[in-house]
Design a protein around this motif. Structure first.
Motif, short mmCIF file in Angstrom:
data_model
loop_
_atom_site.label_atom_id
_atom_site.label_comp_id
_atom_site.label_asym_id
_atom_site.label_seq_id
_atom_site.Cartn_x
_atom_site.Cartn_y
_atom_site.Cartn_z
N LEU A 348 -16.82 -29.11 14.48
CA LEU A 348 -17.44 -27.92 13.89
C LEU A 348 -16.41 -26.84 13.56
N SER A 349 -15.18 -27.01 14.08
CA SER A 349 -14.24 -25.88 14.03
C SER A 349 -13.65 -25.62 12.65
N LEU A 350 -13.59 -26.64 11.78
CA LEU A 350 -12.98 -26.44 10.47
C LEU A 350 -13.75 -25.38 9.67
N HIS A 351 -15.05 -25.38 9.85
CA HIS A 351 -15.90 -24.41 9.16
C HIS A 351 -15.45 -22.98 9.47
N LYS A 352 -15.21 -22.71 10.76
CA LYS A 352 -14.80 -21.36 11.17
C LYS A 352 -13.41 -21.03 10.62
N ALA A 353 -12.53 -22.03 10.62
CA ALA A 353 -11.17 -21.82 10.12
C ALA A 353 -11.18 -21.48 8.63
N VAL A 354 -12.02 -22.21 7.87
CA VAL A 354 -12.12 -21.98 6.42
C VAL A 354 -12.72 -20.60 6.14
N LYS A 355 -13.74 -20.27 6.95
CA LYS A 355 -14.43 -18.98 6.76
C LYS A 355 -13.45 -17.82 6.95
N SER A 356 -12.64 -17.91 8.01
CA SER A 356 -11.70 -16.81 8.26
C SER A 356 -10.59 -16.80 7.20
N MET A 357 -10.19 -17.98 6.71
CA MET A 357 -9.16 -18.06 5.66
C MET A 357 -9.68 -17.39 4.39
N LYS A 358 -10.94 -17.67 4.06
CA LYS A 358 -11.53 -17.12 2.83
C LYS A 358 -11.58 -15.58 2.90
N SER A 359 -12.04 -15.06 4.03
CA SER A 359 -12.21 -13.61 4.11
C SER A 359 -10.87 -12.88 4.29
#
Ligand SMILES: [Zn+2]
Length: 419
Positions: A348-359
């Protein structure tokens, strides 16, 4: 003496015959006046006994049985030395008994409160050594039954004992539920504890009042991870709880060959004992495996490596992270979300990593440029990876896809989607 005179006078009034008739008999109303009095019929004749004198081991007419059915004999007995001592003993015993019961009641309530503390600690994964501090806090805020140290168990060994007592209650309730369900399902997985001992965690699934319930049965030691060893442990655990293997109709696992092997897996061994048992491959694990299909896409692998290098670049540098936070505050109304590392175990962690990268991307580029201008080769390298159009496009694509996949994963795992 006065009452004897009055009673004799009353007797005279009832029987005014010239010659007094000697027909003495037991009168039930005497029991109201003398609570210690008892009348038994022995060998056809009534005999009066004193319960106080009997209990205190005295030997007198009222312990052998008095046939003198006169109120005067009762008065005489109530005033005799034996009886006075017996009554005093009785009242002292009664007072002591009530005092003991009261003390026992308070101790029980204290123990119950301590069990509640241990139950709370167990539910919230609080370590045993915190118990003393918690009880001290409860004493300081004057919680009922914690004000005095008397009757409070402090040592962490007591926590173990209380946990065992709680466990026995929970397991007893679970056994009752298991007895009431015609068939049960078993969910198992191999784990290791903190000292890396091999463990087998077992859950049971059953029908309780037409509803499905899943409960933890326990986490057990296993010598090896072979299918036969796991199956033997499962059989042993179920036998200990009086559960016949024929009632086990499903086996849930994470789908490895040890569990699901067609010939010698745990599920195959179970089917030999329970012909109708089925095997269920954990749906969340299957979705995770599907997500692993992304491994064959080189760009996704490269993307994960880039995100990891960004995370590592800022991980131990408070001044860099602080600068990034300030830039985010200038560029956006929102606070900076902390950078996340994609982790192989938690799908599940890639989602959080991508989200923080985007913002964080605009601030990230600006901060990295500052470091790159200062001659930092690592910053220059990362900048070269995150600035191209392909990286930005992939970030946005993953940011669209991963929330859906993560939500599905959480739902299938029985967890809730964070709002
Ligand atoms: Zn007596």
């Amino acid at each position: 003496m006065q009452s004897e005179i009055t009673e004799t006078a009353a007797d005279d009034a009832v029987a005014p015959a010239k010659k007094k008739q000697k027909c003495w008999a037991f009168r039930p109303e005497w029991k109201d006046k003398y609570p210690w009095l008892r009348c038994d019929i022995i060998d056809g004749s009534e005999k009066m006994f004193c319960s106080h004198c009997e209990k205190s081991g005295k030997k007198n007419g009222f312990t052998r049985g008095s046939t003198n059915m006169r109120s005067s004999s009762l008065i005489e007995h109530s005033q005799c030395n034996d009886h006075v001592i017996a009554v005093s003993l009785f009242s002292q015993q009664t007072a002591m008994k009530s005092h003991c019961e009261k003390a026992k009641d308070i101790l029980n309530k204290k123990l119950s409160s301590q069990l509640q503390v241990v139950f709370y600690m167990t539910k919230n994964d609080i370590a045993c050594h915190q118990y003393e501090g918690l009880t001290e806090l409860l004493g300081a805020v004057r919680a009922p039954y914690f004000v005095t140290r008397e009757g409070i168990y402090w040592h962490s060994d007591s926590v173990d004992d209380m946990e065992k007592a709680l466990e026995s209650v929970v397991m007893k309730q679970l056994d009752e539920k298991l007895k009431g369900s015609d068939f049960i399902g078993v969910i198992i997985d191999e784990t290791v504890n903190i000292t890396v001992d091999k463990k087998l965690i077992i859950y049971v699934k059953m029908e309780v009042k037409r509803r499905v319930e899943i409960h933890l049965l326990g986490n057990y030691d296993v010598h090896s991870g072979t299918a036969q060893c796991i199956f033997n442990k499962l059989v042993e655990v179920l036998r200990d709880r009086d559960l016949e293997l024929s009632r086990v109709i499903s086996l849930g696992s994470e789908g490895c060959s040890v569990m699901m092997g067609k010939r010698a897996g745990v599920g195959a061994l179970l089917r030999r004992e329970s012909a109708f048992s089925i095997q269920v491959h954990c749906v969340a694990h299957r979705v995770a495996l599907a997500q692993d299909a992304a491994k064959s896409v080189d760009q996704v692998g490269a993307y994960k490596r880039t995100v990891t290098s960004v995370y590592s670049f800022y991980k131990h540098w408070a001044s860099r992270t602080n600068r990034l936070r300030q830039l985010t505050a200038v560029l956006s109304d929102e606070n900076m979300t902390s950078l996340k590392q994609p982790c192989a175990v938690r799908w599940l962690s890639l989602h959080k990593a991508v989200k923080s990268m985007k913002s964080n991307w605009p601030a990230l580029v600006m901060e990295l440029k500052e470091d790159a201008v200062g001659g930092n080769a690592q910053a220059q390298g990362i900048l070269g990876q995150i600035q191209p159009y392909s990286f930005i496009a992939l970030t946005h694509t993953l940011a669209d896809v991963l929330p859906v996949m993560t939500k599905l994963n959480l739902i299938l795992s029985g967890l809730t989607w964070p709002k």
